[in-house]
Write a protein that holds these residues in place. Structure first.
Motif, PDB file in Angstrom:
ATOM      1  N   TRP A  82     125.260   4.918  18.870  1.00  0.00           N
ATOM      2  CA  TRP A  82     125.479   5.806  20.333  1.00  0.00           C
ATOM      3  C   TRP A  82     124.085   6.581  20.681  1.00  0.00           C
ATOM      4  N   LEU A  83     123.762   6.600  21.879  1.00  0.00           N
ATOM      5  CA  LEU A  83     122.544   7.602  22.300  1.00  0.00           C
ATOM      6  C   LEU A  83     123.123   8.762  21.903  1.00  0.00           C
ATOM      7  N   PRO A  84     122.440   9.840  21.432  1.00  0.00           N
ATOM      8  CA  PRO A  84     122.798  11.120  20.993  1.00  0.00           C
ATOM      9  C   PRO A  84     123.266  12.110  21.937  1.00  0.00           C
ATOM     10  N   HIS A  85     123.231  11.801  23.326  1.00  0.00           N
ATOM     11  CA  HIS A  85     123.685  12.583  24.377  1.00  0.00           C
ATOM     12  C   HIS A  85     124.938  12.162  24.642  1.00  0.00           C
ATOM     13  N   ILE A  86     125.521  11.052  24.209  1.00  0.00           N
ATOM     14  CA  ILE A  86     126.948  10.814  24.371  1.00  0.00           C
ATOM     15  C   ILE A  86     127.961  11.682  23.869  1.00  0.00           C
ATOM     16  N   LEU A 134     137.314  13.164  30.241  1.00  0.00           N
ATOM     17  CA  LEU A 134     136.111  13.177  29.729  1.00  0.00           C
ATOM     18  C   LEU A 134     135.007  13.804  30.497  1.00  0.00           C
ATOM     19  N   PRO A 135     134.232  14.586  29.915  1.00  0.00           N
ATOM     20  CA  PRO A 135     133.150  15.525  30.502  1.00  0.00           C
ATOM     21  C   PRO A 135     132.122  14.557  31.022  1.00  0.00           C
ATOM     22  N   ILE A 136     131.694  15.237  32.135  1.00  0.00           N
ATOM     23  CA  ILE A 136     130.544  14.627  32.803  1.00  0.00           C
ATOM     24  C   ILE A 136     129.233  15.330  33.241  1.00  0.00           C
ATOM     25  N   ASP A 137     129.325  16.574  32.140  1.00  0.00           N
ATOM     26  CA  ASP A 137     128.241  17.722  32.349  1.00  0.00           C
ATOM     27  C   ASP A 137     127.961  18.131  30.847  1.00  0.00           C
ATOM     28  N   PRO A 138     126.660  18.380  30.525  1.00  0.00           N
ATOM     29  CA  PRO A 138     125.581  18.608  31.580  1.00  0.00           C
ATOM     30  C   PRO A 138     124.976  17.032  31.834  1.00  0.00           C
ATOM     31  N   ALA A 139     124.570  16.924  33.114  1.00  0.00           N
ATOM     32  CA  ALA A 139     124.133  15.350  33.767  1.00  0.00           C
ATOM     33  C   ALA A 139     122.798  14.857  33.430  1.00  0.00           C
ATOM     34  N   TRP A 140     122.728  14.604  32.137  1.00  0.00           N
ATOM     35  CA  TRP A 140     121.342  14.264  31.479  1.00  0.00           C
ATOM     36  C   TRP A 140     121.113  12.997  32.094  1.00  0.00           C
ATOM     37  N   SER A 141     119.889  12.365  32.691  1.00  0.00           N
ATOM     38  CA  SER A 141     119.630  11.044  33.024  1.00  0.00           C
ATOM     39  C   SER A 141     118.545  10.661  31.857  1.00  0.00           C
ATOM     40  N   CYS A 142     118.546   9.564  31.342  1.00  0.00           N
ATOM     41  CA  CYS A 142     118.100   9.068  30.063  1.00  0.00           C
ATOM     42  C   CYS A 142     117.286   7.637  30.533  1.00  0.00           C
ATOM     43  N   THR A 143     116.172   7.743  29.525  1.00  0.00           N
ATOM     44  CA  THR A 143     115.320   6.161  29.839  1.00  0.00           C
ATOM     45  C   THR A 143     115.079   5.716  28.331  1.00  0.00           C
ATOM     46  N   VAL A 144     115.043   4.654  28.170  1.00  0.00           N
ATOM     47  CA  VAL A 144     114.980   4.133  26.811  1.00  0.00           C
ATOM     48  C   VAL A 144     113.882   3.144  26.936  1.00  0.00           C
ATOM     49  N   THR A 145     112.913   3.007  25.865  1.00  0.00           N
ATOM     50  CA  THR A 145     112.051   1.870  25.509  1.00  0.00           C
ATOM     51  C   THR A 145     111.848   1.980  24.120  1.00  0.00           C
ATOM     52  N   ALA A 146     111.251   0.811  23.534  1.00  0.00           N
ATOM     53  CA  ALA A 146     111.290   0.708  22.086  1.00  0.00           C
ATOM     54  C   ALA A 146     110.613   1.828  21.484  1.00  0.00           C
ATOM     55  N   ALA A 147     109.912   2.443  21.825  1.00  0.00           N
ATOM     56  CA  ALA A 147     109.015   3.637  21.338  1.00  0.00           C
ATOM     57  C   ALA A 147     109.632   5.079  21.616  1.00  0.00           C
ATOM     58  N   GLU A 148     110.271   5.175  22.644  1.00  0.00           N
ATOM     59  CA  GLU A 148     110.722   6.438  23.076  1.00  0.00           C
ATOM     60  C   GLU A 148     111.972   6.548  23.870  1.00  0.00           C
ATOM     61  N   GLU A 196     118.094  19.124  35.880  1.00  0.00           N
ATOM     62  CA  GLU A 196     117.665  20.218  36.532  1.00  0.00           C
ATOM     63  C   GLU A 196     118.867  21.036  36.679  1.00  0.00           C
ATOM     64  N   ALA A 197     118.477  22.330  36.318  1.00  0.00           N
ATOM     65  CA  ALA A 197     119.517  23.254  36.314  1.00  0.00           C
ATOM     66  C   ALA A 197     118.848  24.795  36.563  1.00  0.00           C
ATOM     67  N   LYS A 198     119.426  25.489  37.438  1.00  0.00           N
ATOM     68  CA  LYS A 198     118.875  26.810  37.676  1.00  0.00           C
ATOM     69  C   LYS A 198     117.385  27.070  37.868  1.00  0.00           C
ATOM     70  N   GLY A 199     116.983  26.048  38.755  1.00  0.00           N
ATOM     71  CA  GLY A 199     115.641  26.156  38.975  1.00  0.00           C
ATOM     72  C   GLY A 199     114.557  25.535  38.014  1.00  0.00           C
ATOM     73  N   ARG A 200     115.238  24.966  36.913  1.00  0.00           N
ATOM     74  CA  ARG A 200     114.270  24.681  36.105  1.00  0.00           C
ATOM     75  C   ARG A 200     114.626  23.300  35.631  1.00  0.00           C
ATOM     76  N   ARG A 201     113.622  22.280  35.044  1.00  0.00           N
ATOM     77  CA  ARG A 201     113.820  20.953  34.601  1.00  0.00           C
ATOM     78  C   ARG A 201     113.723  21.002  33.032  1.00  0.00           C
ATOM     79  N   HIS A 202     115.054  20.546  32.579  1.00  0.00           N
ATOM     80  CA  HIS A 202     115.209  20.336  31.157  1.00  0.00           C
ATOM     81  C   HIS A 202     114.793  19.035  30.675  1.00  0.00           C
ATOM     82  N   LEU A 203     113.755  19.015  29.640  1.00  0.00           N
ATOM     83  CA  LEU A 203     113.273  17.557  29.125  1.00  0.00           C
ATOM     84  C   LEU A 203     113.445  17.510  27.434  1.00  0.00           C
TER      85      LEU A 203
END
Length: 339
Positions: free
Chosen positions: A225-229, A262-276, A282-289
């Motif tokens: 599993w991806l860790p955020h699931i 099933l929960p749907i928050d927080p709404a993380w978008s995810c990208t996957v490559t072989a290396a990363e 985004e929440a409360k005026g800030r971008r979380h990465l």
């Protein structure tokens, strides 16, 4: 009945033939599945045409907003091809989204709810899909999910079962052990479809192909599993893909009940490559990465920070504080996302 269709560009592949954009005199812009005689003998072609007509009739029985509507089936003017004329879904299939990377949990839940409604319509009519996968789920112009490609559907069932057939990575444990398909094998394939959409092609293909491991048993417990699931999602998908059909979420009603929680928050978008692997929201005026660097199979590190959407200061939130092993990285990331 002869075809008055004006056939356009190829837009996809179905189980029995290519799919083209076309114009129909009554329905306007449509999609057409073209089934060609090819090298088939005339006697066999006549039998196949009867089978395909049955397919179209089955589709016509299942009229529902979450099922691609078939308008009619006609022969071409030379009689060596059949045209199945159906609703055109401009959003394309979920195969392209799967190939692009992980979908958000909210998007997957929205799609899943639509697919469940379509499956409920099929199963209520004694029909099975038996080939449920991202490529057979289409999106219309409004983003509504619709089940497509019923090349394997049958409503001629014996004690609620049909014959074993379908896409091999999506075949349930019992099918690999020569048991017939059922509504519960459709549910298994649905669970696999959701797993693929949550993780995307790159992550999915990093594990051994399911078709080589499902028959050994315990496949659902071996999923990576991806860790955020969230854990709730993992439990539900495992229940859909249990080896024992009697222990599986086997009805649409059971799946809908589980889905509603099933929960749907927080709404993380995810990208996957072989290396990363990278996440953002985004929440409360800030971008979380969050950034997970996979330098090698044994060398990993990760970091999490926030930055303002406008002017302001970047803030470090958490991280591995250096290179760690893959198992420890997953453990730390799962703990981070669970907070």
């Amino acid at each position: 009945m002869r075809s008055g269709l004006v056939i356009g560009a190829k837009i996809g592949n179905g189980h029995f033939g290519d799919v083209h954009l076309a114009t129909d005199q009554v329905h306007g812009q449509v999609a057409v599945k073209i089934i060609a005689q090819g090298g088939t003998s005339q006697a066999d072609w006549d039998l196949e045409k009867a089978d395909f007509l049955k397919e179209a009739q089955n589709l016509a029985k299942a009229t529902h907003r979450n099922i691609v509507q078939v308008h009619h089936l006609v022969e071409n003017d030379t009689g060596d091809a059949l045209h199945i004329c159906m609703e055109y879904c401009s959003g394309g299939s979920l195969q392209s989204k799967f190939e692009a990377g992980p979908m958000t949990v909210k998007s997957v839940r929205d799609v899943g709810n639509g697919v469940l409604l379509g499956l409920d319509c099929l199963h209520a009519r004694g029909m099975l899909h038996r080939d449920l996968k991202p490529g057979n789920i289409l999106l219309d112009g409004t983003g509504r999910a619709k089940i497509a490609d019923f090349g394997l559907v049958t409503d001629r069932l014996l004690l609620g079962y049909g014959s074993a057939a379908g896409y091999s990575d999506h075949l349930a444990y019992e099918v690999w052990h020569h048991q017939p398909t059922s509504t519960k094998t459709d549910m298994w394939a649905f669970g696999m479809t959701l797993y693929r959409l949550l993780h995307g092609k790159q992550w999915y293909e990093e594990s051994p192909a399911p078709r080589f491991t499902i028959s050994s048993g315990g496949f659902a417990d071996s999923l990576k599993w991806l860790p955020h699931i969230p854990k709730q999602w993992r439990r539900v998908l495992r229940a859909m893909m249990a080896d024992d059909p009697s222990r599986r979420l086997g009805t649409v009603g059971e799946a809908q009940k589980a889905f509603s929680r099933l929960p749907i928050d927080p709404a993380w978008s995810c990208t996957v490559t072989a290396a990363e692997v990278a996440w953002t929201r985004e929440a409360k005026g800030r971008r979380h990465l969050v950034r997970w660097q996979r330098h090698s199979p044994r060398k990993h590190e990760w970091s999490a920070w926030t930055e303002p959407l406008g002017a302001g200061i970047k803030r470090t939130v958490a991280g591995s504080n250096g290179v760690i092993g893959s198992g420890e990285a997953v453990k730390q990331l799962e703990a981070f996302f669970a907070v």
